[in-house]
Design an enzyme around this catalytic site. Structure first.
Site, mmCIF file in Angstrom:
data_model
loop_
_atom_site.group_PDB
_atom_site.id
_atom_site.type_symbol
_atom_site.label_atom_id
_atom_site.label_comp_id
_atom_site.label_asym_id
_atom_site.label_seq_id
_atom_site.Cartn_x
_atom_site.Cartn_y
_atom_site.Cartn_z
ATOM 1 N N ASP A 35 -1.528 -19.655 -39.294
ATOM 2 C CA ASP A 35 -1.388 -21.098 -39.171
ATOM 3 C C ASP A 35 -0.762 -21.346 -37.798
ATOM 4 O O ASP A 35 -0.208 -20.425 -37.190
ATOM 5 C CB ASP A 35 -0.493 -21.614 -40.302
ATOM 6 C CG ASP A 35 -0.157 -23.076 -40.149
ATOM 7 O OD1 ASP A 35 -1.087 -23.893 -39.974
ATOM 8 O OD2 ASP A 35 1.045 -23.413 -40.199
ATOM 9 N N ASP A 37 0.995 -24.864 -36.364
ATOM 10 C CA ASP A 37 2.214 -25.678 -36.345
ATOM 11 C C ASP A 37 3.207 -25.188 -37.396
ATOM 12 O O ASP A 37 2.880 -25.094 -38.577
ATOM 13 C CB ASP A 37 1.873 -27.138 -36.635
ATOM 14 C CG ASP A 37 0.905 -27.729 -35.628
ATOM 15 O OD1 ASP A 37 1.352 -28.479 -34.757
ATOM 16 O OD2 ASP A 37 -0.303 -27.417 -35.730
ATOM 17 N N ASP A 194 3.397 -21.183 -43.172
ATOM 18 C CA ASP A 194 4.753 -21.680 -43.429
ATOM 19 C C ASP A 194 4.845 -22.651 -44.601
ATOM 20 O O ASP A 194 5.899 -23.244 -44.813
ATOM 21 C CB ASP A 194 5.308 -22.359 -42.173
ATOM 22 C CG ASP A 194 4.660 -23.714 -41.907
ATOM 23 O OD1 ASP A 194 3.415 -23.810 -42.035
ATOM 24 O OD2 ASP A 194 5.380 -24.666 -41.561
#
Length: 252
Positions: A35, A37, A194
């Site tokens: 991922d 961001d 995240d």
């Protein structure tokens, strides 16, 4: 030339080369998908500035970085909708989104930085022969522009955003198509993210997942296969989850 140098941060030491020498053959058929961001890059400052630009134009109070962090994984529209919900306001979402994107693209790496140890981990994985990719709900051209601005783009064989395919996370096809486009297979892939968006995507694709606890929404409901508190821990976790590549096993 790299705009951002990964200098002097914890976990970015030359001694990682020793780990590569010892475990290189273990990752030669691995595909590691990240991922963007909140996982590779701390983009919250620039995202917040772009969102606040759109809000204050309409007379709304600006919001803090902490307010939007949990919504980053769902994309810009979701962040705008959440900000308006908190403000108790109703606005033209499409118009605000257009303004947000103009401001964000013009300032995409003003304050955004890779998380400590991220560059060293990418270097380690690349040297070990792993294929690297990005699977994000950020638009593809913005993802590429951000990675280019931070000197990270060359690490990745594939960069896929929410608009690259007909589907996006948490649809597992976003991840499986990224793996295929990168030349990998799901059975030898890892998803690093995240949030529950990333973990759910990986689970539905039957791909092991690693959660970064320093990201934007680590307190999710879904259990990843592993958790790291710093990028120093990433490569050992990947080796532990994937085990040795077939070639490495035959040489033991």
């Amino acid at each position: 030339m790299m705009r951002y140098a990964d200098r002097g941060s914890p976990g970015q030491r030359a001694s990682k080369n020793e780990y590569v020498t010892c475990h290189a053959r273990n990752l030669t058929d691995a595909t590691v998908v990240f991922d963007l961001d909140g996982t590779l890059v701390d983009t919250a400052p620039d995202l917040t500035n772009a969102l606040n630009d759109a809000l204050t134009r309409r007379g709304h109070a600006p919001i803090s970085q902490d307010t939007i962090r949990s919504g980053v994984g769902f994309g810009a529209r979701a962040m705008i909708e959440e900000a308006l919900r908190r403000a108790g306001a109703s606005e033209d979402i499409d118009e605000m989104l257009a303004e947000f994107l103009v401001h964000y693209e013009a300032n995409i790496a003003t304050e955004s930085r890779p998380f400590p140890g991220a560059i060293a981990s990418l270097e380690t994985l690349a040297a070990a022969g792993a294929k690297l990719a990005v699977c994000t709900n950020k638009r593809e051209h913005l993802s590429r522009k951000l990675l280019e601005a931070l000197g990270l783009k060359h690490f990745f064989l594939t960069v896929a955003g929410r608009d690259t395919f007909a589907v996006s996370k948490p649809d597992p096809r976003h991840l499986t198509q990224v793996i295929a486009l990168t030349g990998g297979v799901a059975s030898r892939a890892i998803m690093v993210g995240d949030s529950d968006v990333d973990i759910s995507t990986a689970k539905r694709a039957q791909v092991p997942s690693i959660l970064v606890s320093f990201g934007y929404a680590p307190e999710g409901k879904l259990a990843p296969d592993a958790v790291i508190d710093h990028f120093d821990q990433l490569v050992p976790k990947i080796v532990g989850l994937l085990g040795a590549a077939p070639d490495a096993q035959s040489l033991r």
